[in-house]
Design an enzyme around this catalytic site. Structure first.
Site, PDB file in Angstrom:
ATOM      1  N   LYS A 146      -9.513  -6.650  28.069  1.00  0.00           N
ATOM      2  CA  LYS A 146      -9.150  -7.030  29.421  1.00  0.00           C
ATOM      3  C   LYS A 146      -8.896  -8.529  29.434  1.00  0.00           C
ATOM      4  O   LYS A 146      -9.812  -9.341  29.523  1.00  0.00           O
ATOM      5  CB  LYS A 146     -10.244  -6.703  30.435  1.00  0.00           C
ATOM      6  CG  LYS A 146      -9.738  -6.795  31.883  1.00  0.00           C
ATOM      7  CD  LYS A 146     -10.802  -7.220  32.863  1.00  0.00           C
ATOM      8  CE  LYS A 146     -10.894  -8.712  33.014  1.00  0.00           C
ATOM      9  NZ  LYS A 146      -9.667  -9.359  33.565  1.00  0.00           N
ATOM     10  N   GLU A 149     -19.394 -16.308  24.155  1.00  0.00           N
ATOM     11  CA  GLU A 149     -19.165 -17.754  24.134  1.00  0.00           C
ATOM     12  C   GLU A 149     -19.018 -18.202  25.570  1.00  0.00           C
ATOM     13  O   GLU A 149     -18.108 -17.777  26.285  1.00  0.00           O
ATOM     14  CB  GLU A 149     -17.923 -18.154  23.334  1.00  0.00           C
ATOM     15  CG  GLU A 149     -17.883 -19.668  23.181  1.00  0.00           C
ATOM     16  CD  GLU A 149     -16.535 -20.232  22.805  1.00  0.00           C
ATOM     17  OE1 GLU A 149     -15.935 -20.923  23.658  1.00  0.00           O
ATOM     18  OE2 GLU A 149     -16.093 -19.976  21.680  1.00  0.00           O
ATOM     19  N   CYS A 160     -13.642 -24.927  26.443  1.00  0.00           N
ATOM     20  CA  CYS A 160     -15.115 -24.836  26.400  1.00  0.00           C
ATOM     21  C   CYS A 160     -15.726 -25.929  25.543  1.00  0.00           C
ATOM     22  O   CYS A 160     -16.847 -26.370  25.808  1.00  0.00           O
ATOM     23  CB  CYS A 160     -15.537 -23.466  25.879  1.00  0.00           C
ATOM     24  SG  CYS A 160     -15.049 -22.082  26.928  1.00  0.00           S
ATOM     25  N   GLU A 175     -20.676 -27.976  34.662  1.00  0.00           N
ATOM     26  CA  GLU A 175     -19.451 -27.957  33.871  1.00  0.00           C
ATOM     27  C   GLU A 175     -18.260 -28.153  34.801  1.00  0.00           C
ATOM     28  O   GLU A 175     -18.071 -27.400  35.755  1.00  0.00           O
ATOM     29  CB  GLU A 175     -19.319 -26.640  33.115  1.00  0.00           C
ATOM     30  CG  GLU A 175     -18.121 -26.599  32.181  1.00  0.00           C
ATOM     31  CD  GLU A 175     -18.026 -25.291  31.413  1.00  0.00           C
ATOM     32  OE1 GLU A 175     -17.486 -25.304  30.291  1.00  0.00           O
ATOM     33  OE2 GLU A 175     -18.486 -24.263  31.938  1.00  0.00           O
TER      34      GLU A 175
END
Length: 537
Positions: A201, A274, A308, A406
């Protein structure tokens, strides 16, 4: 839009000129391409994706229901039972052919990556590099990673032990929007060569890139039903992928990763996660400041910071902070922003309204609480609806959202430190542990500091590319940044189940040759002492 977004019509950073005759979205995303890429995709509804460069629709696409996801898994499961019987050298040959076709036709996917993510073309090319390297590596090394391994048995010479590796079955993969080639097919490659099927997906807004990669793998020889793609809203389709999968691969936010882990755990299904990062770069007092400043631009602003492993916290030794910032800010101000399907821009767009809002909130909150904008700090609607200038903040304090949360955008905060111990402590003072960067002229000092940083990867005198690109070595996060690893042996073995086959010969693991229980226990105790003396492992 916020007031800050509305105000900004021009800014510090120059605009990269578009070359004459540059391609447009209409030139790239044709009805014929959409028909080719969506052929065989299970979906009874309709959805669409858009380009960040203009906000305009790129394509109408099939949308999958929970029933469609179930059908995709049924087809994948049937195909996987045949695929796992294919000799590994033939499975590996698919990856090597894919490697060659990808490099030959890279211009096609570079256009798609740019149109779907808004990133600069050179940053899009990083994805091509990463996927080609992974395809080559697992195409060459998969047989060695997966071959049966002999181990010393419980009773040397009498016990023959072999470790086998079996595919898990059908891997459910949920891929993010920020690296739509590398974090989709790049993660699927080792699963395929290990004998699994994949139901993926991808994010709907960047799914054309993943569909293009699927089409290329099929051209390279992968059976079509082995690679299924389902499209739709994450909260609807994602849980269905987890519900049917034999193993789950997820890349995304830490919050969603926790939900995925809980759902997989309820079924006793393994996961690879992750997740987020608040990555630190340490510029030591002996660093080459020109190289560090150039490296910081790459580390902080590649893909507009929507990476990331990009740097969001920049720690600089107080003795070189002013000299470093002079160089870094000048380079950041000179970065060219652009939206052309061509090389030349140093940074592209954010992916959409949600990211622009998050970035704007962090910068405005920091400024309101006393931080200083050294450069950037404003949107650029004169270039495109979601462009935001590369931004450097000084004077960031713990009370500011940008300090701990973040950002996932082109914003970096500057912090000064007085000693290596202080820098290490502050770099580690976050729930995240994905990537770090250390800049020093001393290789020994760099390695010593790297070993004390609680992150899955550390780069010395570069931001993120060396560790990520070294595909024989594992890559992943500690703490809230994830579970498991991609790349190297761990990146393929996680898609397998280990089986130990132990063949006992001549004598049983029990009293024999007239020994009673007591004599057998004494015999085994002597044997254990002998094996230790002979340094058996």
């Amino acid at each position: 839009m916020t007031d800050a977004q509305t105000r900004a019509t021009t800014g510090t950073n120059p605009i990269a000129p578009a070359p004459a005759g540059a391609r447009t979205a209409a030139d790239v995303v044709t009805p014929e391409l959409i028909a080719q890429l969506t052929k065989g995709i299970v979906g009874s509804g309709r959805t669409a994706n858009h380009t960040p460069f203009t906000g305009e629709k790129l394509a109408d696409l099939p949308e999958s229901t929970p029933e469609d996801v179930e059908k995709a898994f049924e087809a994948a499961r049937a195909a996987q039972s045949v695929w796992q019987q294919t000799p590994i050298r033939k499975r590996a040959a698919v990856l090597l052919r894919f490697h060659d076709i990808l490099l030959e036709r890279q211009a096609e996917v570079l256009d798609l990556i740019q149109l779907e993510t808004g990133k600069a073309r050179l940053h899009a090319h990083e994805e091509v590099q990463a996927v080609a390297v992974a395809a080559r590596h697992y195409g060459r090394r998969a047989a060695a990673y997966l071959r049966p391994k002999r181990h010393t048995g419980a009773m040397p010479t009498l016990t023959k032990v072999t470790e086998l590796r079996h595919p898990r079955g059908v891997v459910g993969q949920i891929a993010p929007w920020n690296y739509p080639l590398e974090l989709s097919v790049g993660d699927a490659i080792p699963a395929f060569v290990a004998g699994n099927a994949v139901v993926m997906k991808p994010d709907t807004e960047t799914c054309l890139t993943a569909l293009w990669a699927r089409d290329l793998l099929i051209e390279a020889g992968l059976p079509a039903d082995v690679f299924q793609v389902v499209l739709g809203e994450g909260p609807v389709v994602g849980p269905e992928v987890v519900r049917h999968a034999d193993y789950v691969s997820f890349t995304g936010s830490t919050a969603t990763g926790r939900q995925v882990a809980r759902s997989a755990a309820a079924r006793l299904v393994g996961v690879s996660l992750e997740l987020g990062g608040k990555n630190a770069m340490l510029v030591l007092d002996d660093a080459d400041l020109d190289k560090a400043a150039a490296g910081a631009v790459r580390a902080c602003f590649s893909s507009a910071g929507q990476l990331c492993i990009s740097i969001e916290r920049l720690f600089v030794h107080e003795s070189v902070a002013d000299a470093f910032l002079e160089r870094f800010v000048a380079r950041t101000k000179a970065m060219r922003l652009g939206n052309a399907l061509a090389y030349g821009a140093d940074m592209g767009s954010l992916v959409g309204e949600r990211q622009l809002t998050a970035v704007t909130r962090h910068v405005e909150d920091a400024v309101a609480k006393g931080a200083t904008v050294l450069t950037g700090g404003q949107a650029r609607p004169d270039i495109g609806p979601y462009f935001y200038e590369p931004t450097v903040l000084d004077g960031v304090q713990d009370s500011m959202a940008v300090c701990a949360e973040e950002t996932f955008g082109p914003v970096v905060s500057i912090y000064r430190f007085g000693s290596d111990d202080e820098a290490i402590e502050r770099a580690n003072s976050t729930p995240y542990g994905l990537n770090a960067s250390v800049w020093t002229r001393s290789a020994r000092r760099g390695r010593e500091i790297a070993a004390r940083l609680r992150t899955g990867t550390v780069n010395i005198n570069e931001g993120y590319a060396p560790a990520y690109g070294s595909v024989q070595s594992p890559m992943g996060g500690m703490k809230d940044s994830g579970l498991s690893r991609r790349h190297g042996s761990e990146g393929i073995l996680k898609y397998t189940e280990a089986q130990t086959v132990a063949h006992q010969r001549l004598l049983p693991m029990a009293p024999s040759l007239g020994m009673d229980d007591e004599k057998y226990a004494a015999f085994m105790s002597r044997s254990l002492r002998v094996m230790k003396a002979l340094r058996f492992r």
